[in-house]
Write a protein that holds these residues in place. Structure first.
Motif, PDB file in Angstrom:
ATOM      1  N   LEU A   1     -40.123  -7.335 -26.987  1.00 23.54           N
ATOM      2  CA  LEU A   1     -40.479  -6.693 -28.171  1.00 23.54           C
ATOM      3  C   LEU A   1     -40.297  -5.434 -28.338  1.00 23.54           C
ATOM      4  CD1 LEU A   1     -44.112  -8.107 -28.770  1.00 23.54           C
ATOM      5  CD2 LEU A   1     -42.100  -9.220 -29.823  1.00 23.54           C
TER       6      LEU A   1
ATOM      7  N   LEU B   1     -41.167  -9.573 -22.403  1.00 24.61           N
ATOM      8  CA  LEU B   1     -41.980 -10.874 -22.600  1.00 24.61           C
ATOM      9  C   LEU B   1     -41.614 -11.912 -21.613  1.00 24.61           C
ATOM     10  CD1 LEU B   1     -41.649 -11.144 -26.460  1.00 24.61           C
ATOM     11  CD2 LEU B   1     -43.378 -10.484 -25.308  1.00 24.61           C
TER      12      LEU B   1
ATOM     13  N   GLU C   1     -36.251 -10.786 -22.153  1.00 32.34           N
ATOM     14  CA  GLU C   1     -36.968 -10.857 -23.546  1.00 32.34           C
ATOM     15  C   GLU C   1     -37.621  -9.768 -23.971  1.00 32.34           C
ATOM     16  OE1 GLU C   1     -38.122 -14.825 -24.705  1.00 32.34           O
ATOM     17  OE2 GLU C   1     -37.449 -15.492 -22.866  1.00 32.34           O
TER      18      GLU C   1
ATOM     19  N   TYR D   1     -38.504  -9.221 -31.845  1.00 35.07           N
ATOM     20  CA  TYR D   1     -37.958  -9.882 -30.785  1.00 35.07           C
ATOM     21  C   TYR D   1     -36.615  -9.777 -30.103  1.00 35.07           C
ATOM     22  CZ  TYR D   1     -36.990 -14.030 -28.017  1.00 35.07           C
ATOM     23  OH  TYR D   1     -36.357 -14.823 -26.815  1.00 35.07           O
TER      24      TYR D   1
ATOM     25  N   THR E   1     -48.680  -9.576 -30.254  1.00 39.06           N
ATOM     26  CA  THR E   1     -48.097  -8.930 -31.654  1.00 39.06           C
ATOM     27  C   THR E   1     -49.253  -8.706 -32.416  1.00 39.06           C
ATOM     28  OG1 THR E   1     -46.126 -10.472 -31.148  1.00 39.06           O
ATOM     29  CG2 THR E   1     -46.098  -9.178 -33.077  1.00 39.06           C
TER      30      THR E   1
END
Ligand SMILES: Cc1cc2nc3c(=O)[nH]c(=O)nc-3n(C[C@H](O)[C@H](O)[C@H](O)COP(=O)(O)OP(=O)(O)OC[C@H]3O[C@@H](n4cnc5c(N)ncnc54)[C@H](O)[C@@H]3O)c2cc1C
Length: 296
Positions: free
Chosen positions: A149, A180, A147, A155, A41
């Protein structure tokens, strides 16, 4: 301050041929393999603030990177972010875990559903993005949630049906997602049956695919109503070479690097196949392999 003071595992002018299964591709200006999601990130924030374009890769098994390389940054989501957890009949795997490893964990826990994936050499991130599949099964059959981003680096946990899975596609590109990890819902099964199914798939691959030569698997998507390999074979292109790139003798849907191929050789062979198949059969072949960088 140097980039390497800000981030770990960062390299400049990194040859992409070291990170792609075709073993071709020029240098990436910046190459980073983030330690964890926080560093991922932070790097993307840095890239956005400094107008550095970035490209996410997993295991590089579905990529053709130009000989001119990649201007900007390549972010590899690999071994550093690759945990695999089993919770009852679910497997929770991070993006960098390799699909064959995850399939092996499923097998060791007598969980059925990922047998088809045991020979697909991608990462979980790449396999979810591509909705990888084989033998009539696809990732979407076993994915419960993903999952990600999102484009604003938020998230999110995305449900299977919101991922818009289709044939070798998903919402990843449209929504600018970075995968992710994913949770797979499997079924308790018989270990010996799982092992035997995996063995059959492995034998099938070994007998039909040129696994001893660098490639990116099937280069083209299957056009509706046809088999790509058969079209290429019927057009007389089996074994045809341009430079070091060759239509595999063993499986006409694969292009192999028979030694010393450039990305340009592979690209020219792709164009030649597309043109020939269109002229002979009126069928347009679309690449499944993702092309990165400048080719024209
Ligand atoms: C010998 C061989 C056999 C193969 N057999 C099959 C097969 O049977 N079925 C099949 O479907 N494929 C097959 N493939 C192709 C390939 O393995 C799959 O497409 C695989 O899912 C790609 O995963 P990867 O991690 O290598 O992705 P990469 O090649 O690194 O990337 C592919 C695409 O996914 C994106 N991506 C990667 N990781 C992420 C992430 N974390 N978040 C967002 N986007 C991401 C990249 O940006 C890129 O657009 C084969 C390849 C080889 C070399």
């Amino acid at each position: 301050m140097h980039l390497s003071d800000l981030f770990s595992n960062i390299k400049l002018n990194e040859p992409m041929k070291n990170h792609t299964s075709f073993k071709v591709g020029g240098n990436a200006d910046i190459f980073i393999e983030p330690e964890n999601v926080r560093e991922l990130t932070e790097f993307i924030r840095y890239a956005k603030d400094n107008n550095i374009p970035y490209y996410i890769i997993g295991n590089g098994t579905n990529l053709l990177v130009s000989d001119y390389g990649i201007s900007g940054a390549v972010i590899k989501l690999g071994e550093k972010i690759s945990s695999i957890q089993v919770v009852e009949d679910r497997i929770i795997a991070q993006c960098g875990a390799k699909l064959p490893e995850v399939a092996k964990v499923a097998m060791a826990n007598s969980l059925s559903g990922l047998e088809f994936a045991s020979g697909i050499p991608g990462s979980i991130g790449g396999a979810v993005a591509m909705n990888a599949g084989a033998y009539g099964h696809e990732m979407k059959d076993v994915i419960e949630t993903v999952e990600v981003l999102d484009g604003n680096l938020e998230y999110k946990v995305v449900q299977n049906k919101e991922m818009e899975f289709g044939y070798r596609k998903s919402a990843v590109w449209k929504n600018n997602y970075i995968v992710l990890g994913s949770t797979f819902k499997l079924k308790k099964g018989s270990k010996s049956e799982i092992v035997s199914l995996m063995d059959n798939y492995t034998k099938e691959r070994q007998s039909k695919q040129p696994l001893d030569m660098p490639s990116a698997g099937s280069v083209f998507k299957r056009p509706e109503g046809y088999y790509t390999g058969k079209l290429i074979e019927d057009a007389g292109l089996r074994g045809m070479s341009i430079g070091g790139a060759q239509v595999s003798e063993k499986h006409c849907g694969f292009i192999v690097n028979k030694g010393g191929a450039t990305a340009r050789d592979i690209y020219n062979l792709i164009k030649h196949i597309q043109k020939t198949i269109y002229e002979r059969f009126g069928v347009e072949l679309e690449t499944e392999v993702k092309l990165i960088g400048k080719f024209e």
